[in-house]
Design an enzyme around this catalytic site. Structure first.
Site, PDB file in Angstrom:
ATOM      1  N   ASP A  31       0.882  -1.158   0.000  1.00 58.45           N
ATOM      2  CA  ASP A  31       0.000   0.000   0.000  1.00 58.45           C
ATOM      3  C   ASP A  31       0.928   1.217   0.000  1.00 58.45           C
ATOM      4  OD1 ASP A  31      -2.381   1.535   0.185  1.00 58.45           O
ATOM      5  OD2 ASP A  31      -2.030   1.775   2.331  1.00 58.45           O
ATOM      6  N   ASP A  53      -2.805   1.319   6.830  1.00 55.25           N
ATOM      7  CA  ASP A  53      -1.903   1.017   5.710  1.00 55.25           C
ATOM      8  C   ASP A  53      -1.461  -0.449   5.744  1.00 55.25           C
ATOM      9  OD1 ASP A  53      -1.377   3.998   4.883  1.00 55.25           O
ATOM     10  OD2 ASP A  53      -0.993   3.885   7.047  1.00 55.25           O
ATOM     11  N   GLU A  90      -1.155  -1.122  -4.904  1.00 51.06           N
ATOM     12  CA  GLU A  90      -2.383  -0.369  -5.141  1.00 51.06           C
ATOM     13  C   GLU A  90      -2.193   0.551  -6.334  1.00 51.06           C
ATOM     14  OE1 GLU A  90      -5.167   1.403  -2.025  1.00 51.06           O
ATOM     15  OE2 GLU A  90      -4.087   3.159  -2.801  1.00 51.06           O
TER      16      GLU A  90
END
Length: 190
Positions: free
Chosen positions: A4, A138, A65
């Site tokens: 992430d 996160d 991501e």
């Protein structure tokens, strides 16, 4: 391995498993950088952290991501830069890299592409049978990316491989060669 991306907090999670079997978390964490440092130094910290995780866990693939335009444009540049670092770290080692959108990840782990962070964290905790929710968000998001890739990315890879096998089997056995030539056009001198 799921990443992430973020410049201040870059979540990393390693999940083991396969479709149809229970998944398990191997590790999760966050690479943190100080906003007081120059961006280049922060990116080096992120790179060293991602490299260390890849070297330690030797993942089969890295899921990152996919960056999209958020309403908070002040963070998008750092997020994009951290994402690029993750992509390069994986590609440098020849690892397959997958990009998953936030809504794809939310839909994969919670069943709704509009799930909020709390719902995603709760489902990650449940899917991985964790005693406590991973924190900060996160870290949970990185695990969600890894789960998504195992469930969706692996299937997509198998479908792609099957299609390539099918194309190869139905391709004509005679091959034609095409030669492309280029010629240099001399520049006229003044």
């Amino acid at each position: 391995m799921g990443v992430d991306p973020g410049l201040t907090r870059c979540g990393i999670g390693v999940v083991e498993g396969e479709i149809g079997r229970p998944l398990s978390m191997l590790d999760v964490g966050v690479i943190r950088t100080s906003s007081h440092l120059h961006v280049a130094e922060r990116l080096v910290t992120v790179e060293k952290g991602i490299d260390a995780w890849i070297d330690e866990y030797r993942p089969d693939a890295v899921a990152v991501e996919r960056i999209f335009a958020r309403s908070d444009s002040s963070t998008i540049m750092g997020t994009a830069q951290a994402s690029g670092i993750a992509l390069v770290a994986a590609a440098r080692r020849g690892l397959p890299v997958a990009l998953h959108t936030p809504s794809e990840v939310k839909a994969a782990v919670s069943g709704s592409g509009r799930a909020d962070k709390a719902q995603v964290t709760a489902m990650v905790t449940r899917i991985l049978r964790l005693e406590a929710p991973p924190k900060p968000a996160d870290a949970a998001d990185a695990l969600a990316l890894a789960i998504t890739h195992i469930w969706r990315g692996g299937a997509a890879d198998r479908l792609r491989a099957a299609a390539e096998t099918q194309r190869a089997a139905s391709a004509p056995t005679t091959r034609t060669s095409h030669l492309v030539t280029t010629s240099r056009i001399p520049r006229s001198r003044p």
